[in-house]
Design an enzyme around this catalytic site. Structure first.
Site, PDB file in Angstrom:
ATOM      1  N   TYR A 109      24.445 -11.716  -2.751  1.00  0.00           N
ATOM      2  CA  TYR A 109      24.118 -12.989  -2.096  1.00  0.00           C
ATOM      3  C   TYR A 109      25.283 -13.962  -2.215  1.00  0.00           C
ATOM      4  CZ  TYR A 109      23.031 -15.386  -6.568  1.00  0.00           C
ATOM      5  OH  TYR A 109      23.085 -15.960  -7.816  1.00  0.00           O
ATOM      6  N   CYS A 110      25.339 -14.892  -1.255  1.00  0.00           N
ATOM      7  CA  CYS A 110      26.274 -16.023  -1.313  1.00  0.00           C
ATOM      8  C   CYS A 110      25.444 -17.288  -1.133  1.00  0.00           C
ATOM      9  CB  CYS A 110      27.383 -15.892  -0.274  1.00  0.00           C
ATOM     10  SG  CYS A 110      26.827 -15.863   1.441  1.00  0.00           S
ATOM     11  N   PHE A 111      26.046 -18.380  -0.677  1.00  0.00           N
ATOM     12  CA  PHE A 111      25.299 -19.634  -0.623  1.00  0.00           C
ATOM     13  C   PHE A 111      24.206 -19.610   0.446  1.00  0.00           C
ATOM     14  CE2 PHE A 111      24.744 -24.121   0.721  1.00  0.00           C
ATOM     15  CZ  PHE A 111      24.201 -24.594  -0.454  1.00  0.00           C
TER      16      PHE A 111
ATOM     17  N   SER B   9      28.807 -13.030   1.950  1.00  0.00           N
ATOM     18  CA  SER B   9      28.049 -11.838   1.550  1.00  0.00           C
ATOM     19  C   SER B   9      28.213 -10.712   2.564  1.00  0.00           C
ATOM     20  CB  SER B   9      26.567 -12.178   1.344  1.00  0.00           C
ATOM     21  OG  SER B   9      26.025 -12.805   2.484  1.00  0.00           O
TER      22      SER B   9
ATOM     23  N   TRP C 279      21.571 -17.979  -1.532  1.00  0.00           N
ATOM     24  CA  TRP C 279      21.095 -18.756  -2.684  1.00  0.00           C
ATOM     25  C   TRP C 279      20.188 -19.893  -2.258  1.00  0.00           C
ATOM     26  CZ3 TRP C 279      21.578 -23.801  -4.416  1.00  0.00           C
ATOM     27  CH2 TRP C 279      21.301 -24.023  -5.761  1.00  0.00           C
TER      28      TRP C 279
END
Length: 361
Positions: free
Chosen positions: A93-95, A101, A122
């Site tokens: 995952y990323c933001f 991602s 996130w």
């Protein structure tokens, strides 16, 4: 080839997580079990962010590809790959579940490994965690109350539906309750709490707490539910409570400091923590009582170095009898709620088990 993705609710299933955000983002808050293996470090992310504002997404992507290339790219892919080989069910995952991602997924796929990413990243997972806490606030809650040293935390930990708030906060909730290791951020605490509550789908049992545990706030909606929830009260004799307090606040504390910092530094840090904790309640104790307890504490430290940790009971006993017990009894008198059950530790554990077994399914 399309890249697989999962719904953000997967954050609550405690799968291994690869957080590809920059370290500065990870430090502000992450999900339980997440490991930070960033696509870009802080400086690279900062440079790409400036380029995005100045020239748009295409130019920012081009700069990112130049910054993370060659050996650097290979090292980062190798780190992801090593984690994925140890944890085949890992998720990325990323933001926002977007570009970073997807790039990590693509590079891993080129290396022969396919991992899913969290859709929405996130941000979406945090919304799920908050929603879980709100949902838990609407479910039945039973609160375990009692004087200091009644092993309320151990009782909660013994239950399948027990939620250990102090464990998630890494703090025992009093002036003497700070954990030797650094505690979580507020966001990390909420994420751990939300993940735990997601398993207690019919209701839960918690220890009686004030809104703040150390420097952390219990989320307001859940704490308000705790405040009006039914209670049970554990009552144990002083000698039993005193032994429990010594184990928790002296023996376990010393082992943790020694194991993490070594004999000499661990001893120095533990002594400093307990001395500072006593000073924090100095005003409430009054000058004469504080000085008496300080002298007893100093003598106990001397005996401790000779292997006699029981000597600490000389200052712990008056601290409980003259400070913590009266404070708790005053709070009990102010409470408008009667306890559903009052008894010793074993009877309260049995009551809590019966209560949880009777929850509507």
């Amino acid at each position: 080839m399309s890249l697989p993705h999962l719904a953000p609710e997967m954050a609550l299933l405690e799968r291994p997580l690869i957080d590809v955000r920059a370290p500065v983002e990870f430090a502000r808050g992450a999900l339980p079990g997440a490991v930070n293996l960033p696509l870009m470090d802080d400086a690279e992310r900062h440079a790409v962010g400036i380029r995005y504002k100045e020239a748009g997404q295409g130019a920012a992507i081009a700069l990112g590809e130049r910054l993370v290339d060659g050996d650097l790219k290979a090292r980062r892919v190798a780190a992801w790959r090593a984690f994925a080989e140890r944890h085949p069910d890992a998720v990325i995952y990323c933001f926002r579940g977007g570009l970073r991602s997807r790039i990590a997924q693509q590079w891993l796929q080129e290396a022969g490994i396919t991992l899913p990413r969290i859709q929405g990243g996130w941000k979406a997972m945090r919304q799920c965690v908050n929603a879980e806490i709100e949902a838990a606030a609407a479910r039945p809650v039973l609160v375990v109350a009692g004087l200091t040293g009644c092993a309320k935390t151990e009782l909660v930990q013994s239950l399948d539906v027990g939620i250990d708030l102090e464990g998630h906060a890494r703090h025992k909730g009093s002036a003497f309750g700070r954990h030797p290791l650094q505690g979580p951020s507020q966001i990390d605490f909420e994420h751990a709490l939300g993940a735990a509550l997601s398993h207690a789908t019919h209701g839960c049992v918690v220890e009686d707490e004030s809104r703040m545990i150390g420097q952390l706030d219990i989320p307001l909606s859940f704490w308000q539910t705790m405040e009006t929830a039914p209670r049970i009260r554990v009552e144990m004799p002083l000698d039993w409570r005193l032994e429990q307090i010594r184990k928790d606040y002296i023996d376990t504390l010393w082992r943790t400091y020694r194991d993490h910092y070594g004999e000499w530094l661990g001893w120095s840090l533990m002594r400093k923590q307990l001395s500072s904790a006593l000073k924090r309640v100095r005003k409430r104790l009054g000058s004469a009582r504080f000085q008496r307890l300080q002298r007893l504490q100093a003598l106990a430290f001397r005996e401790h170095q000779r292997g006699n940790t029981q000597a600490h009971e000389a200052w712990l006993a008056p601290l409980m009898l003259e400070y913590y017990d009266p404070m708790y009894r005053y709070q009990l008198e102010q409470s408008p709620y009667e306890a559903l059950h009052v008894g010793d530790w074993e009877s309260c554990l049995a009551f809590a088990r019966d209560w949880s077994a009777a929850l509507p399914r």
